[in-house]
Design a protein around this motif. Structure first.
Motif, mmCIF file in Angstrom:
data_model
loop_
_atom_site.group_PDB
_atom_site.id
_atom_site.type_symbol
_atom_site.label_atom_id
_atom_site.label_comp_id
_atom_site.label_asym_id
_atom_site.label_seq_id
_atom_site.Cartn_x
_atom_site.Cartn_y
_atom_site.Cartn_z
ATOM 1 N N LYS A 264 4.298 -30.738 19.490
ATOM 2 C CA LYS A 264 3.033 -30.081 19.834
ATOM 3 C C LYS A 264 3.275 -29.125 21.004
ATOM 4 O O LYS A 264 3.889 -29.504 22.005
ATOM 5 C CB LYS A 264 1.973 -31.112 20.202
ATOM 6 N N THR B 43 3.203 -22.500 14.368
ATOM 7 C CA THR B 43 2.955 -23.890 14.001
ATOM 8 C C THR B 43 3.229 -24.133 12.518
ATOM 9 O O THR B 43 3.301 -23.205 11.716
ATOM 10 C CB THR B 43 1.500 -24.273 14.304
ATOM 11 N N ASP C 239 2.441 -28.492 15.784
ATOM 12 C CA ASP C 239 1.036 -28.281 16.128
ATOM 13 C C ASP C 239 0.959 -27.365 17.345
ATOM 14 O O ASP C 239 1.911 -27.256 18.123
ATOM 15 C CB ASP C 239 0.382 -29.636 16.431
ATOM 16 N N ASN D 185 4.559 -33.459 23.412
ATOM 17 C CA ASN D 185 4.042 -32.189 23.932
ATOM 18 C C ASN D 185 5.077 -31.442 24.761
ATOM 19 O O ASN D 185 5.711 -32.031 25.647
ATOM 20 C CB ASN D 185 2.824 -32.430 24.821
#
Length: 525
Positions: A389, A434, A415, A350
Motif C-alpha cells: 500500500k 496501483t 493499493d 504501507n
C-alpha cells in the motif's frame, strides 16, 4: 654522529611508549579478564571503573577472542573498544542483571533488570571497534513466550516478586494492563539515562533481549557505522532515542524483530510528567531490512517529537517504510519532520503511514494534553516498488493530521494512498501505480492540493482520484498520459469547493463521475 642518531631514536621510542602509556588503554586480558568465554564481569567492571578515574579517562580494550559478562555499568570518560575478532557475550543468567536499577521500559520509568550496558548521569561514553557484542537474548525471549502463552495463572518467579516489591505505585492506562501484568521487563541492550556525549561506532550488536540502542534523556549522541542483527525476536527494535536532544544516526545496517529506528519520548501520563521532547535528530545513509517499520515515530511520543530529518536511506523488506503512530491519551506534538531521498522495495504493508488512531477502540474526547498532534511533515524524492500500500494518513475527529506534503514521489503498489480526517495536505508530482482501487482516495478532509498526479497503468472503470466529503480542494496541472476511463469520482453531501484547473484530459473518457449525494455545484471545472 651514529651515537647521536641512536640516542635520538631511543628518545623518540621512549616518547612514544610514554605517550601510549598515558593514553589510559587497559587491556582486559591484563586486568584479570579472559578471552576463553569464562564469566569475567568483575574484571571488566573493574577495568571500566579504573579507566574512569584516570585523568582524561581511558579505554578498556578487548583483543580478539570470546568474552562473557553480566551487566556492565558505564562511567564518564571511558571507551569500550572491541578489536576485530573480539566477541563480547552477555550472560544468560538473569541474576547477572541484578540488582534492579531505574530505567525506562516502553516509555514508563520503573525499576527492573539492569540494561546490559547501563549508565546514569555520566558523559563522554564510547563503544567502538570492529568486534561483535552478543546479547544472547533467546533466554529472555523464551521467558516472555512462557508467560504469555501460559494457560491460566502460573506461579510468580522471584524476579516478578522483586518487581512487585520495588514498583509499588506505577500508573498506566488500561490498554497497557496486559503488558504490566507480566511483571517481567527485559533489559535493553544499551540504555543510558541523563547522559551527554555518547558515541557508538563500528561494532555489531546482535541478539538483543529487548530494544538495542536506547538512550533516554540524553544529549549529543552519535551512532555511526554499526550493524544490528536481531533475527526472529520480539520487540528487539534497533535504535530508539527517547526524550533525547541532538542525535545523529548514520551509515548503519539494521535488521531486527521489530522497528529498525524508532523515535520516542515517553508513554501517556508518565511521558507528559517528564515532558522532555526528542528533537534535533538526523538519520542518514542507513539500510534497513527486516523490521516492522523502517523509521518509526511513536507510538510513545507523549513528551513530543520535533525537528527530525531522514535522508538517503534504503528500506528493503521492512513491513512498513516511514511510520508515525499515536492515539488518544498519548498527547504530545510531532512536528517539523523532513523525509528526503528514500528508496523502498518489498514493503509488506504501507510505504508511508501516519496514524492517530493507533488505538482503534478510543472514543472522541475534548482537545487536551491527552490529544496527540501530527503536523508540518514533508516527504520528497521517494521511490517505492513491490509495495502493498502506498500510504495511509488517518487523523482523529478532534485533531486532523495537518500540513503534510508529498513531492516527487513514484510508488508502484497494490493499493494507493488513503486519507481520512486530514487538513492541508498537498501532493506535487506524485505517481502512484496501483493494481486495484484509486491511486488517491480521500475522505473527511479539507484544504488539499493534487498537482500533477498520475498513474502509469490506469485501471479499467476505476478513478485515479476518489473523494468523499472533501472540501476546498485544487486539482491542477494534470495530464493523464495513458487511456483513462475515469479521472475523478466524487460523492458525499459535504463535498464542496473542488476546483479542476489547468488540466489536459485528452486521454480521459470521463473526467468526473458524480455520486448520488454530491451537490451539483460541488465541482468547478
Amino acid at each position: 654522529m651514529k651515537i647521536k642518531n641512536i640516542l635520538i631514536i631511543l628518545c623518540f621510542i621512549t616518547g612514544l611508549n610514554t605517550a601510549f602509556a598515558n593514553e589510559g588503554w587497559i587491556n582486559i586480558l591484563k586486568a584479570g579478564g579472559n578471552n576463553k568465554g569464562i564469566l569475567c564481569t568483575k574484571a571488566i567492571q573493574g577495568a571500566i571503573d579504573k579507566a574512569s578515574t584516570n585523568d582524561g579517562g581511558g579505554t578498556v580494550y578487548f583483543p580478539a577472542g570470546n568474552y562473557l559478562t553480566g551487566a556492565l555499568k558505564l562511567k564518564s570518560n571511558i571507551t569500550i573498544y572491541l578489536d576485530a575478532g573480539a566477541v563480547l557475550k552477555f550472560s544468560e543468567n538473569f541474576d547477572d542483571y541484578l540488582p534492579y536499577v531505574e530505567m525506562r521500559y516502553e516509555g514508563i520509568m520503573m525499576k527492573t533488570f539492569s540494561p546490559l550496558f547501563y549508565a546514569k548521569d555520566a558523559e563522554n561514553i564510547s563503544i567502538k571497534g570492529r568486534g561483535v557484542i552478543d546479547g544472547q537474548g533467546k533466554v529472555w525471549w523464551n521467558e516472555v513466550y512462557r508467560i504469555e502463552t501460559a494457560k491460566g495463572p502460573i506461579p510468580l518467579t522471584k524476579w516478578q516478586k522483586m518487581w512487585d516489591e520495588q514498583n509499588p505505585a506505577i500508573g498506566y492506562e488500561p490498554y497497557y494492563k496486559r503488558t504490566m501484568d507480566k511483571k517481567f521487563f527485559r533489559p535493553s541492550f544499551f540504555q543510558v539515562l541523563n547522559c551527554k556525549n555518547i558515541l557508538i561506532e563500528g561494532v555489531t550488536f546482535q541478539n538483543s533481549p529487548f530494544w538495542t540502542i536506547n538512550p533516554e534523556f540524553c544529549e549529543n549522541i552519535t551512532i555511526t557505522g554499526i550493524t544490528i542483527n536481531n533475527p526472529h525476536s520480539p520487540n528487539t527494535d534497533g535504535i530508539n532515542p527517547s526524550s533525547c536532544k541532538n542525535v545523529h544516526i548514520s551509515n548503519c545496517h539494521i535488521s531486527v524483530g521489530d522497528d529498525c529506528i524508532t523515535i520516542k519520548s515517553g508513554r501517556d501520563a508518565d511521558g507528559r510528567k517528564y515532558g522532555v521532547a526528542t528533537e534535533n535528530v538526523t538519520i542518514t545513509n542507513c539500510t534497513m531490512l527486516s523490521g516492522h517499520g523502517g523509521v518509526v515515530i511513536g507510538s510513545e511520543m507523549s513528551g513530543g517529537i520535533k525537528k527530525i530529518t531522514i535522508s538517503n536511506c534504503v528500506f528493503d523488506g521492512t513491513d512498513r517504510g516511514i511510520r508515525l503512530k499515536s492515539a488518544r491519551g498519548r498527547g504530545g506534538v510531532v512536528e517539523d519532520i523532513r523525509v528526503d531521498n528514500i528508496v523502498m522495495k518489498n514493503i509488506k504493508e504501507n510505504a508511508i503511514i501516519m496514524d492517530l488512531f493507533y488505538d482503534k477502540s478510543s472514543k472522541e474526547e475534548p482537545v487536551s494534553e491527552r490529544t496527540p498532534i501530527f503536523r508540518n511533515i514533508h516527504i520528497s524524492n521517494l521511490t517505492g516498488t513491490d509495495v502493498k500500500k502506498a500510504g495511509s494518513i488517518v487523523g482523529i475527529s478532534e485533531m486532523p493530521v495537518q500540513n503534510i506534503s508529498f513531492s516527487n514521489i513514484n510508488i508502484q503498489s497494490e493499493d494507493g494512498f488513503t486519507l481520512n480526517t486530514t487538513d492541508n495536505v498537498e501532493f506535487h508530482d506524485v505517481k502512484v501505480t496501483t493494481k486495484m482501487g484509486a491511486s488517491f482516495e480521500i475522505e473527511n478532509s479539507n484544504n488539499l492540493i493534487l498537482d500533477n498526479v498520475a498513474t502509469m497503468k490506469p485501471i479499467a472503470n476505476t478513478p485515479l482520484i476518489k473523494l468523499t466529503d472533501v472540501s476546498n480542494m485544487m486539482i491542477n496541472n494534470n495530464f493523464p498520459m495513458f487511456a483513462t476511463d475515469i479521472f475523478l469520482e466524487a460523492d458525499g453531501a459535504k463535498t464542496k469547493g473542488i476546483y479542476l484547473k489547468n488540466n489536459v484530459f485528452n486521454n480521459v473518457k470521463k473526467v468526473v463521475n458524480k455520486g448520488a449525494a454530491l451537490n451539483a455545484a460541488a465541482i468547478v471545472e
